[in-house]
Design an enzyme around this catalytic site. Structure first.
Site, mmCIF file in Angstrom:
data_model
loop_
_atom_site.group_PDB
_atom_site.id
_atom_site.type_symbol
_atom_site.label_atom_id
_atom_site.label_comp_id
_atom_site.label_asym_id
_atom_site.label_seq_id
_atom_site.Cartn_x
_atom_site.Cartn_y
_atom_site.Cartn_z
ATOM 1 N N HIS A 1 -123.778 -18.679 48.269
ATOM 2 C CA HIS A 1 -124.295 -17.381 48.836
ATOM 3 C C HIS A 1 -122.850 -16.624 49.361
ATOM 4 C CE1 HIS A 1 -126.098 -14.574 51.406
ATOM 5 N NE2 HIS A 1 -125.796 -15.228 52.471
ATOM 6 N N ASN B 1 -122.820 -8.863 51.307
ATOM 7 C CA ASN B 1 -123.880 -9.825 51.678
ATOM 8 C C ASN B 1 -125.154 -9.309 51.281
ATOM 9 O OD1 ASN B 1 -125.698 -11.689 52.507
ATOM 10 N ND2 ASN B 1 -124.622 -12.279 54.346
ATOM 11 N N CYS C 1 -131.152 -15.862 53.701
ATOM 12 C CA CYS C 1 -130.446 -15.839 52.518
ATOM 13 C C CYS C 1 -130.615 -16.944 51.766
ATOM 14 C CB CYS C 1 -128.869 -15.775 53.176
ATOM 15 S SG CYS C 1 -128.608 -14.302 54.001
HETATM 16 O O1 UT7 Z 1 -125.713 -14.422 55.400
HETATM 17 C C1 UT7 Z 1 -125.355 -15.094 56.628
HETATM 18 C C2 UT7 Z 1 -124.617 -13.912 57.289
HETATM 19 N N1 UT7 Z 1 -123.621 -13.910 58.366
HETATM 20 C C3 UT7 Z 1 -122.394 -14.328 58.027
HETATM 21 O O2 UT7 Z 1 -122.243 -15.101 57.068
HETATM 22 C C4 UT7 Z 1 -121.353 -14.149 58.968
HETATM 23 C C5 UT7 Z 1 -120.489 -15.161 59.085
HETATM 24 N N2 UT7 Z 1 -119.324 -14.846 60.191
HETATM 25 C C6 UT7 Z 1 -118.185 -14.050 59.902
HETATM 26 O O3 UT7 Z 1 -118.232 -13.745 58.690
HETATM 27 C C7 UT7 Z 1 -117.346 -13.536 60.960
HETATM 28 O O4 UT7 Z 1 -117.683 -14.230 62.217
HETATM 29 C C8 UT7 Z 1 -117.166 -12.143 60.911
HETATM 30 C C9 UT7 Z 1 -116.819 -11.261 59.712
HETATM 31 C C10 UT7 Z 1 -118.453 -11.436 61.194
HETATM 32 C C11 UT7 Z 1 -116.313 -11.499 62.206
HETATM 33 O O5 UT7 Z 1 -115.102 -12.262 62.242
HETATM 34 P P1 UT7 Z 1 -114.403 -12.838 63.359
HETATM 35 O O6 UT7 Z 1 -113.289 -13.531 62.858
HETATM 36 O O7 UT7 Z 1 -115.503 -13.938 63.806
HETATM 37 O O8 UT7 Z 1 -114.348 -11.509 64.542
HETATM 38 P P2 UT7 Z 1 -114.988 -11.468 65.916
HETATM 39 O O9 UT7 Z 1 -116.478 -11.330 65.837
HETATM 40 O O10 UT7 Z 1 -114.512 -12.496 66.606
HETATM 41 O O11 UT7 Z 1 -114.347 -10.044 66.115
HETATM 42 C C12 UT7 Z 1 -112.881 -9.987 66.317
HETATM 43 C C13 UT7 Z 1 -112.352 -8.584 66.618
HETATM 44 C C14 UT7 Z 1 -113.395 -8.178 67.837
HETATM 45 O O12 UT7 Z 1 -112.474 -7.323 68.861
HETATM 46 P P3 UT7 Z 1 -111.739 -7.946 69.981
HETATM 47 O O13 UT7 Z 1 -112.878 -8.219 70.837
HETATM 48 O O14 UT7 Z 1 -110.858 -9.062 69.615
HETATM 49 O O15 UT7 Z 1 -110.851 -6.587 70.537
HETATM 50 C C15 UT7 Z 1 -114.313 -7.252 67.493
HETATM 51 O O16 UT7 Z 1 -114.695 -6.203 68.247
HETATM 52 O O17 UT7 Z 1 -112.876 -7.804 65.683
HETATM 53 C C16 UT7 Z 1 -113.666 -6.587 66.332
HETATM 54 N N3 UT7 Z 1 -114.671 -6.407 65.108
HETATM 55 C C17 UT7 Z 1 -114.243 -5.253 64.204
HETATM 56 N N4 UT7 Z 1 -112.916 -4.522 64.051
HETATM 57 C C18 UT7 Z 1 -112.987 -3.604 63.054
HETATM 58 C C19 UT7 Z 1 -115.755 -6.704 64.892
HETATM 59 N N5 UT7 Z 1 -116.162 -6.050 63.665
HETATM 60 C C20 UT7 Z 1 -115.397 -5.286 63.239
HETATM 61 C C21 UT7 Z 1 -115.443 -4.333 62.256
HETATM 62 N N6 UT7 Z 1 -113.867 -3.634 62.036
HETATM 63 N N7 UT7 Z 1 -116.092 -3.972 61.417
#
Ligand code: UT7
Length: 315
Positions: free
Chosen positions: A242, A272, A114
């Site tokens: 970004h 993204n 990125c």
């Molecule tokens: O260019 C660089 C690329 N990457 C980034 O910039 C990513 C940076 N990170 C983020 O933006 C965040 O960490 C995310 C948006 C990817 C995820 O947010 P989070 O608050 O860290 O969520 P998490 O991974 O801890 O997931 C929380 C819950 C989980 O469920 P449980 O275990 O609490 O029941 C996931 O399974 O949300 C669930 N989950 C979803 N639910 C609905 C994960 N993805 C999804 C989804 N829809 N798409």
């Protein structure tokens, strides 16, 4: 070191726009979850007929038209991408062929995930300083079809990314001060995408670790960039981060105690787009009349690698 002027920009998006609602019919997710966690509302995903070469060449043609630049003036093509149509030749070579550029014009890709566009821009600037390219213009591309490496059954990644292509024509210019800092933490554990040595070719990501990396690295990179340029962030007219997650941008603003109105956001429209995100934003801002000649624009990127980069441009 000479400055760098952006003479014109262009962008090209895939024809297919996919909303969060549409995605939620394909995978177990919802508009509410995606919007609240990321700020994303929709993204553009390429159809099988749409090549990255075609999209990048279209963005380049628009940039050439707006800059009034003809193919014979282009002395270099550098593309930031990790999703070219072919592993070889590079995207830059294929665009070179589409545009009918001269055989003395070199073309190659850089892969800094990125941070790709900012790395391509800095690479182009270094090459333009060499005597063989004196007076020439570089075509710098940031383009991705991230959808090629998305597992559409993995809700933790497939909702976050989109496709897009952007291009800029640049030339050395003492009237356009330019500063750049690039770096890398050297890790494939937190975020990686397949490749020849991997059993699968999907995006794999520890989202929370990337979030932590971004929210610590980006504010520091912006402060160091301003100091290196002999200015302060208060003197910068626009900050273009970004576009990975609206919440990351909000954290950066809070950490810096900065004015949110100066931070451009368009993640709700495109998600993204990796290497394309910063040049898509710059082109959109230019089209909206937000960027005025002489304004200082700080751009900051981060991604797999873990790479980071920060660039201060004079518009
Ligand atoms: O260019 C660089 C690329 N990457 C980034 O910039 C990513 C940076 N990170 C983020 O933006 C965040 O960490 C995310 C948006 C990817 C995820 O947010 P989070 O608050 O860290 O969520 P998490 O991974 O801890 O997931 C929380 C819950 C989980 O469920 P449980 O275990 O609490 O029941 C996931 O399974 O949300 C669930 N989950 C979803 N639910 C609905 C994960 N993805 C999804 C989804 N829809 N798409």
């Amino acid at each position: 070191m000479s400055g760098l002027a952006i003479l014109g920009t262009g962008r090209c998006l895939p024809s297919r726009c996919v909303t969060n609602q549409e995605l939620s019919r394909m995978v177990d997710t919802s508009d509410e979850w995606i919007a609240a966690r990321t700020g994303i509302r929709q993204r553009y995903l390429s159809t099988p007929e749409e090549t990255l070469t075609g999209q990048a060449a279209q963005a380049a043609r628009l940039a050439m038209e707006r800059a009034g630049v003809t193919p014979d003036q282009i002395g270099l093509v550098v593309a930031g991408t990790f999703t070219p149509d072919h592993a070889s030749p590079s995207l830059a070579c294929e665009v070179h062929g589409e545009l009918g550029l001269d055989s003395t014009t070199p073309a190659f890709d850089v892969n800094a995930a990125c941070t790709g566009f900012l790395t391509a821009l800095e690479t182009a600037r270094c090459f333009l300083e060499s005597s063989s390219l004196e007076g020439k213009i570089a075509l710098v591309i940031g383009a991705e079809q991230v959808s090629r490496v998305l597992n559409m059954e993995d809700r933790s990644t497939c909702v976050l990314f989109g496709d897009g292509a952007g291009a800029a024509l640049v030339r050395l210019s003492p009237d356009h001060p330019y500063t750049c800092r690039l770096g890398c933490r050297g890790s494939a554990e937190i975020l990686r995408v397949g490749g020849l040595a991997s059993p699968d070719h999907w995006v794999r990501m520890d989202g929370k670790a990337v979030f932590r990396f971004a929210t610590t690295t980006v504010p520091q990179a912006l402060e160091d960039l301003a100091a290196q340029a002999g200015t302060t962030l208060d003197q910068v007219d626009w900050v273009v981060c970004h576009q990975a997650n609206g919440r990351i941008i909000d954290h950066v603003i809070k950490k810096l105690g900065a004015d949110p109105a100066r931070f451009y956001k368009n993640i709700h429209r495109y998600a993204n787009t990796s290497s394309a995100s910063i040049i898509l934003a710059l082109d959109e801002m230019a089209r909206e009349g937000l960027l005025q000649p002489g304004q200082k624009v700080a751009c900051v990127g981060f991604g797999a690698g873990l790479t980071w980069g920060a660039t201060l441009l004079t518009w």
